[in-house]
Motif scaffolding. Structure first.
Motif, mmCIF file in Angstrom:
data_model
loop_
_atom_site.group_PDB
_atom_site.id
_atom_site.type_symbol
_atom_site.label_atom_id
_atom_site.label_comp_id
_atom_site.label_asym_id
_atom_site.label_seq_id
_atom_site.Cartn_x
_atom_site.Cartn_y
_atom_site.Cartn_z
ATOM 1 N N ILE A 80 0.846 -1.201 0.000
ATOM 2 C CA ILE A 80 0.000 0.000 0.000
ATOM 3 C C ILE A 80 0.877 1.244 0.000
ATOM 4 C CG2 ILE A 80 -1.648 1.351 1.353
ATOM 5 C CD1 ILE A 80 -2.795 -1.396 2.326
ATOM 6 N N PHE A 81 1.908 1.231 0.834
ATOM 7 C CA PHE A 81 2.814 2.375 0.893
ATOM 8 C C PHE A 81 3.425 2.636 -0.484
ATOM 9 C CE2 PHE A 81 6.989 4.255 1.261
ATOM 10 C CZ PHE A 81 6.738 5.355 2.072
ATOM 11 N N ARG A 82 3.892 1.587 -1.122
ATOM 12 C CA ARG A 82 4.533 1.721 -2.434
ATOM 13 C C ARG A 82 3.556 2.306 -3.461
ATOM 14 N NH1 ARG A 82 9.234 0.151 -3.514
ATOM 15 N NH2 ARG A 82 9.326 -1.399 -1.876
ATOM 16 N N ARG A 113 -10.899 -7.563 1.656
ATOM 17 C CA ARG A 113 -11.292 -6.173 1.890
ATOM 18 C C ARG A 113 -10.997 -5.782 3.338
ATOM 19 N NH1 ARG A 113 -14.456 -4.311 -2.364
ATOM 20 N NH2 ARG A 113 -15.400 -2.616 -1.182
ATOM 21 N N GLN A 114 -11.278 -6.716 4.259
ATOM 22 C CA GLN A 114 -11.069 -6.423 5.680
ATOM 23 C C GLN A 114 -9.595 -6.236 6.012
ATOM 24 O OE1 GLN A 114 -13.562 -5.876 7.991
ATOM 25 N NE2 GLN A 114 -11.847 -5.113 9.183
ATOM 26 N N SER A 115 -8.725 -7.074 5.446
ATOM 27 C CA SER A 115 -7.295 -6.937 5.742
ATOM 28 C C SER A 115 -6.745 -5.627 5.162
ATOM 29 C CB SER A 115 -6.503 -8.134 5.224
ATOM 30 O OG SER A 115 -6.570 -8.226 3.825
ATOM 31 N N LEU A 116 -7.218 -5.229 3.988
ATOM 32 C CA LEU A 116 -6.793 -3.953 3.418
ATOM 33 C C LEU A 116 -7.320 -2.778 4.224
ATOM 34 C CD1 LEU A 116 -7.131 -4.625 -0.408
ATOM 35 C CD2 LEU A 116 -5.051 -4.517 0.957
ATOM 36 N N THR A 117 -8.562 -2.874 4.665
ATOM 37 C CA THR A 117 -9.138 -1.815 5.502
ATOM 38 C C THR A 117 -8.333 -1.660 6.776
ATOM 39 O OG1 THR A 117 -11.351 -2.164 4.603
ATOM 40 C CG2 THR A 117 -11.213 -1.083 6.751
ATOM 41 N N ASN A 118 -7.993 -2.769 7.408
ATOM 42 C CA ASN A 118 -7.198 -2.711 8.650
ATOM 43 C C ASN A 118 -5.822 -2.102 8.401
ATOM 44 O OD1 ASN A 118 -9.290 -3.898 10.062
ATOM 45 N ND2 ASN A 118 -8.429 -5.951 9.963
ATOM 46 N N ALA A 119 -5.170 -2.512 7.322
ATOM 47 C CA ALA A 119 -3.844 -1.978 7.008
ATOM 48 C C ALA A 119 -3.907 -0.474 6.735
ATOM 49 C CB ALA A 119 -3.250 -2.714 5.810
ATOM 50 N N LEU A 120 -4.907 -0.042 5.989
ATOM 51 C CA LEU A 120 -5.073 1.387 5.705
ATOM 52 C C LEU A 120 -5.311 2.182 6.979
ATOM 53 C CD1 LEU A 120 -7.180 1.070 2.461
ATOM 54 C CD2 LEU A 120 -4.970 2.229 2.635
ATOM 55 N N ARG A 121 -6.149 1.654 7.858
ATOM 56 C CA ARG A 121 -6.417 2.341 9.134
ATOM 57 C C ARG A 121 -5.155 2.463 9.975
ATOM 58 N NH1 ARG A 121 -12.102 -0.586 10.458
ATOM 59 N NH2 ARG A 121 -13.397 0.771 9.184
ATOM 60 N N GLU A 122 -4.359 1.394 10.025
ATOM 61 C CA GLU A 122 -3.135 1.432 10.815
ATOM 62 C C GLU A 122 -2.128 2.418 10.234
ATOM 63 O OE1 GLU A 122 -1.608 -2.504 11.564
ATOM 64 O OE2 GLU A 122 -3.576 -3.205 12.244
ATOM 65 N N LEU A 123 -2.022 2.465 8.914
ATOM 66 C CA LEU A 123 -1.119 3.440 8.288
ATOM 67 C C LEU A 123 -1.606 4.868 8.530
ATOM 68 C CD1 LEU A 123 -0.352 1.577 4.952
ATOM 69 C CD2 LEU A 123 1.286 2.112 6.771
ATOM 70 N N GLU A 168 -3.369 5.752 11.267
ATOM 71 C CA GLU A 168 -3.102 5.986 12.691
ATOM 72 C C GLU A 168 -1.641 6.339 12.931
ATOM 73 O OE1 GLU A 168 -4.307 2.536 14.870
ATOM 74 O OE2 GLU A 168 -6.436 2.869 14.492
ATOM 75 N N CYS A 169 -0.742 5.755 12.150
ATOM 76 C CA CYS A 169 0.688 6.040 12.278
ATOM 77 C C CYS A 169 1.071 7.341 11.591
ATOM 78 C CB CYS A 169 1.513 4.898 11.675
ATOM 79 S SG CYS A 169 1.475 3.379 12.603
ATOM 80 N N ASN A 170 0.108 8.000 10.976
ATOM 81 C CA ASN A 170 0.330 9.259 10.267
ATOM 82 C C ASN A 170 1.231 9.078 9.040
ATOM 83 O OD1 ASN A 170 -0.124 11.994 9.800
ATOM 84 N ND2 ASN A 170 1.691 12.592 10.938
ATOM 85 N N ILE A 171 1.136 7.906 8.422
ATOM 86 C CA ILE A 171 1.871 7.629 7.191
ATOM 87 C C ILE A 171 1.003 7.998 5.987
ATOM 88 C CG2 ILE A 171 2.968 5.823 5.791
ATOM 89 C CD1 ILE A 171 4.474 6.559 8.387
ATOM 90 N N LEU A 172 -0.277 7.693 6.097
ATOM 91 C CA LEU A 172 -1.233 8.020 5.044
ATOM 92 C C LEU A 172 -2.241 9.037 5.547
ATOM 93 C CD1 LEU A 172 -2.277 4.600 3.455
ATOM 94 C CD2 LEU A 172 -0.613 6.239 2.601
ATOM 95 N N GLU A 173 -2.747 9.822 4.613
ATOM 96 C CA GLU A 173 -3.858 10.721 4.899
ATOM 97 C C GLU A 173 -5.054 10.257 4.078
ATOM 98 O OE1 GLU A 173 -2.356 14.592 3.925
ATOM 99 O OE2 GLU A 173 -1.229 14.721 5.798
ATOM 100 N N ARG A 174 -6.198 10.229 4.720
ATOM 101 C CA ARG A 174 -7.440 9.791 4.080
ATOM 102 C C ARG A 174 -8.253 11.028 3.731
ATOM 103 N NH1 ARG A 174 -12.757 8.481 5.710
ATOM 104 N NH2 ARG A 174 -13.540 6.573 4.749
ATOM 105 N N ARG A 175 -8.738 11.067 2.487
ATOM 106 C CA ARG A 175 -9.522 12.221 2.055
ATOM 107 C C ARG A 175 -10.752 11.728 1.316
ATOM 108 N NH1 ARG A 175 -9.466 16.159 -2.555
ATOM 109 N NH2 ARG A 175 -8.304 14.602 -3.706
ATOM 110 N N VAL A 176 -11.916 12.208 1.758
ATOM 111 C CA VAL A 176 -13.169 11.880 1.081
ATOM 112 C C VAL A 176 -13.363 12.880 -0.050
ATOM 113 C CG1 VAL A 176 -15.662 11.647 1.322
ATOM 114 C CG2 VAL A 176 -14.168 10.942 3.198
ATOM 115 N N VAL A 177 -13.502 12.366 -1.262
ATOM 116 C CA VAL A 177 -13.713 13.203 -2.439
ATOM 117 C C VAL A 177 -15.218 13.231 -2.707
ATOM 118 C CG1 VAL A 177 -13.189 13.512 -4.883
ATOM 119 C CG2 VAL A 177 -11.454 12.574 -3.336
ATOM 120 N N LYS A 178 -15.773 14.403 -2.603
ATOM 121 C CA LYS A 178 -17.228 14.534 -2.671
ATOM 122 C C LYS A 178 -17.734 14.735 -4.090
ATOM 123 C CE LYS A 178 -17.504 16.125 2.017
ATOM 124 N NZ LYS A 178 -17.896 17.134 2.968
#
Length: 110
Positions: free
Chosen positions: A29-31, A52-62, A64-74
């Motif tokens: 995911i990082f790559r 889907r669940q394992s990817l969701t968990n990995a995304l959430r953890e990244l 939480e670690c402030n590695i990724l930012e999540r943005r909702v595109v409206k």
């Protein structure tokens, strides 16, 4: 993440890095995120063997670690994009250095 994990992550860079990399899908995911904003549906297509669940968990953890930012595109349809945070971008040279190690011959000996 528990308080103890937060403290370890904040005060020990090595532990933080290991937590960030621990997990089957986080490095992938990082790559993908290093190439620009990536949507959940794109990640699923890139990693079809992941649930889907394992990817969701990995995304959430990244996130939480402030590695990724999540943005909702409206836009219609509504979707979510993940991008590297400033901290996440600081990890790019580490991944490049690992790529340059060329560990494939070592892994093939096993």
């Amino acid at each position: 993440m528990t308080t103890k994990e937060n403290e370890v992550g904040l005060y020990c860079p090595k532990e933080f890095l290991l937590k960030m990399l621990t997990g089957k899908w986080k490095p992938c995911i990082f790559r993908y995120a290093t190439q620009g904003p990536v949507r959940f549906s794109q990640i699923i297509k890139l990693l079809p063997e992941a649930t889907r669940q394992s990817l969701t968990n990995a995304l959430r953890e990244l996130e939480e670690c402030n590695i990724l930012e999540r943005r909702v595109v409206k836009l219609k349809p509504l979707h979510v994009e993940y991008t590297l945070s400033e901290l996440g971008e600081e990890f790019i040279p580490i991944f490049r250095a690992v790529d340059e190690l060329n560990l494939l011959p070592v892994m093939q000996k096993k």
